[in-house]
Design an enzyme around this catalytic site. Structure first.
Site, short mmCIF file in Angstrom:
data_model
loop_
_atom_site.label_atom_id
_atom_site.label_comp_id
_atom_site.label_asym_id
_atom_site.label_seq_id
_atom_site.Cartn_x
_atom_site.Cartn_y
_atom_site.Cartn_z
N GLU A 282 -4.19 41.84 -27.35
CA GLU A 282 -3.27 42.42 -28.33
C GLU A 282 -3.97 43.48 -29.18
OE1 GLU A 282 0.33 39.98 -29.75
OE2 GLU A 282 -1.19 39.74 -31.31
N GLU A 285 -4.24 46.52 -27.11
CA GLU A 285 -2.91 47.11 -26.99
C GLU A 285 -2.56 47.91 -28.25
OE1 GLU A 285 1.14 47.85 -25.77
OE2 GLU A 285 -0.62 47.20 -24.62
N CYS A 308 3.53 35.94 -30.26
CA CYS A 308 3.04 34.57 -30.05
C CYS A 308 4.11 33.51 -30.23
CB CYS A 308 1.91 34.26 -31.04
SG CYS A 308 0.51 35.36 -30.92
N LYS A 367 8.56 26.22 -27.47
CA LYS A 367 7.64 26.32 -26.33
C LYS A 367 8.23 25.65 -25.10
CE LYS A 367 4.08 28.12 -28.68
NZ LYS A 367 3.64 29.51 -28.50
N GLU A 370 10.35 28.28 -23.64
CA GLU A 370 9.50 29.35 -23.14
C GLU A 370 8.86 28.96 -21.81
OE1 GLU A 370 5.91 32.20 -24.83
OE2 GLU A 370 5.90 30.07 -25.34
N CYS A 524 3.07 28.16 -37.48
CA CYS A 524 3.10 27.03 -36.55
C CYS A 524 2.85 25.69 -37.24
CB CYS A 524 2.07 27.23 -35.45
SG CYS A 524 2.37 28.70 -34.45
#
Length: 594
Positions: A282, A285, A308, A367, A370, A524
């Site tokens: 990242e 990027e 994320c 998740k 995902e 999180c």
């Protein structure tokens, strides 16, 4: 200056700011008033009436969560009238509730169950009016909805509307037919739900829970033909102890690893390894986009936004589908881990990837969704076979009969088990940004970030939207075009704050170059799969544990981890290279708003 009023609660004289609720005033002097529809994160509803109290001079009882303290009030919280009213209210709630408590996932952690026990209420006080044949909605990969256990407190509705600005669930019908429903009463997998699980952590009963997959994992562990690998997210290690006898904010990393090995997982690895990989990918990027925009004057999507959080990713897919190019193409760390588990790791240990069961221990309900996205099969298989919440891991440890408190500490296994403190702080809001800045600043300037002990304090804390500006001076020759540049970044947590950030981008007024967004309040550590309850006090303690874990790590920057360097040298070749794009990057999908 705020006006102060004098009141009396159960014989205790006190002074509070005018407008303070009776409930909050009582808390300040350690007088406990029971509640059900009330939650610190949400607006006041006052619809359950469990918190009623008696105020001298008033004919009717008042809901303490909604009634402001007024000058001279004399309040009584435990009179016979109050106790009779509370007992009747709780009894009526029980009468329309599925009381199969012995088989309920929330048994012993259910607010209605606790109130019924405290007020000695049984299911025979009033006839049951529970409607028959209520079906449990298991259509979603992430969330189960059981209306037979709903007390209609509307905490889930307020959570989805106020905290997340999604409105996947709402109140439908009136009177005895009133229920918590979805748009057109569609199943959960067909509505605009981001699977964040905040409705689950705010539900007082078992009406909303995560979809549970640990039975399948137990079966896989018991299958001699399967090689079962688990990776654990940073937030799990600072919250798991809450389920197993430890105070909030206790770090149990070593005991957790030992427990998972004793349960029977063939390999216990650290999601932090791929969090470090995320920073490398990242970060490069981001620098690539900035170089194209500022040096080569090419048109690129800036600001770049982190990817994320799968709840956040699904939110932007639904709400801002025309701005998906602002997202980093990096997979979330656990999906990177799944792809590498069935490729790099499988090669290293000489196991057929078709026999590997890849499990992710996560603080997150999203998740689960995902892991089942069709894009997440770059290994040639489903990269992650199951996402388990912190709560599910706690249940597995309890089921195993282990004496968790007295377990010795163990280290993660090798191959994708080594990581940095920068990866640990992914669990807290601002952590991904801080980890990225530790690496990107050093790549551009050749020096560490100019903050004591690498703690970039402007990006920390529970403020909904945080900003920081990093000035780049004395840069290395490759980035000479950035000399003197001020890089403005932002951090948002909770999707109502994400909407503010995205509206700026949509309107062309965003002043930022790089943005971190997490779906859940606090990041999180406050995820939809974390132990219940969760509130700001608990979030702060978990965050403090995350930063303490970081400070105790021998390596604090992602780009300095030896195993990270080695995997690029021997397998991935280089950041943003062909292999990295194949395994560590993904694409996104435009979804309908309704």
């Amino acid at each position: 200056m705020a006006e102060i009023v004098k009141i009396n609660i159960d014989g205790i004289a006190l002074e509070v700011t005018k407008g303070t609720s009776i409930l909050d005033a009582a808390k300040s002097v350690n007088v406990k008033i029971p509640t059900l529809c009330y939650h610190e994160d949400l607006c006041v509803a006052g619809n359950c009436r469990v918190c009623v109290v008696e105020v001298e001079g008033r004919k009717n009882l008042v809901a303490s969560c909604a009634a402001p303290a007024e000058q001279g009030m004399v309040i009584k919280t435990t009179t016979p009238k109050v106790r009779r009213a509370r007992t009747d209210i709780i009894s009526l709630l029980v009468s329309e509730h599925n009381t199969q408590c012995t088989t309920c996932y929330r048994s012993t952690n259910c607010e209605l169950q606790s109130l019924a026990a405290e007020y000695n209420v049984d299911s025979e006080r009033y006839l049951s009016v529970l409607k028959p044949n209520i079906q449990v909605d298991k259509s979603s990969y992430s969330i189960e909805k059981d209306d037979s256990k709903c007390v209609r407190c509307q905490r889930c509705v307020r959570t989805c509307a106020e905290l997340q600005h999604v409105n996947a669930i709402t109140v439908a019908h009136k009177g005895r037919d009133m229920k918590i429903s979805t748009f057109m009463e569609l199943p959960m997998n067909e509505v605009v739900c981001v699977n964040c699980g905040q409705c689950v952590t705010h539900c007082p009963t078992g009406a909303l829970t995560e979809r549970r997959y640990y039975h399948e994992i137990w079966e896989a562990i018991g299958d001699p033909d399967k090689h079962v690998v688990i990776n654990t997210a940073p937030s799990v290690r600072v919250a798991l102890g809450e389920m197993l006898g430890y105070p909030v904010g206790t770090r149990v990393t070593g005991k957790m690893v030992t427990a998972l090995k004793k349960i029977g997982f063939d390999s216990v690895l650290d999601t932090d390894f791929t969090a470090d990989l995320t920073i490398i990918e990242e970060g490069h990027e981001f620098l690539q986009r900035v170089t194209k925009a500022l040096k080569h004057k090419e048109k690129v999507a800036l600001p770049m936004i982190t990817s994320c959080s799968p709840g956040w990713v699904k939110f932007i897919e639904h709400m801002y589908p025309d701005h998906l190019d602002h997202l980093s193409p990096c997979k979330s760390p656990h999906q990177m881990f799944g792809a590498l588990t069935k490729t790099f790791y499988a090669q290293k240990i000489g196991v057929d990837p078709s026999k590997i069961v890849s499990v992710a221990a996560m603080p997150c309900a999203a998740k689960k969704f995902e892991a089942n996205r069709p894009e997440m099969k770059s290994s040639g298989y489903q990269d992650v076979d199951a996402g388990l919440t912190t709560r599910e891991i706690g249940q597995m440890i309890k089921q195993s009969g282990l004496d968790f408190v007295n377990l010795p500490d163990s280290n993660y296994d090798s191959y994708m088990g080594e990581s940095s403190g920068a990866a640990v702080i992914f669990g807290a809001t601002g952590g991904v940004m801080e980890a990225a800045l530790r690496t990107v600043y050093e790549v551009v300037t050749g020096r560490e970030v100019p903050f004591k002990n690498l703690a970039i304090t402007p990006v920390r804390g529970l403020e909904g939207i945080k900003e920081a500006t990093i000035k780049l001076e004395n840069v290395v020759p490759e980035y000479s075009f950035l000399e003197g540049a001020e890089v403005k970044v932002a951090i948002a947590h909770g999707l109502k704050n994400a909407r503010v950030i995205m509206d700026q981008i949509k309107n062309g007024t965003s002043p930022y170059l790089f943005i971190e967004i997490m779906a859940c309040p606090g990041g999180c550590i406050g995820g939809g799969g974390q132990p219940i309850p969760t509130n700001d006090e608990i979030r702060k303690k978990r965050i403090a544990a995350i930063y303490a874990e970081d400070e105790g790590m021998p390596i604090r920057k992602s780009h300095e981890v030896p195993e990270i360097k080695k995997i690029y040298e021997t397998y991935l070749e280089k950041p943003l290279g062909h292999k990295s794009h194949e395994l560590l990057h993904t694409h996104y999908k435009k979804r309908n708003r309704y």
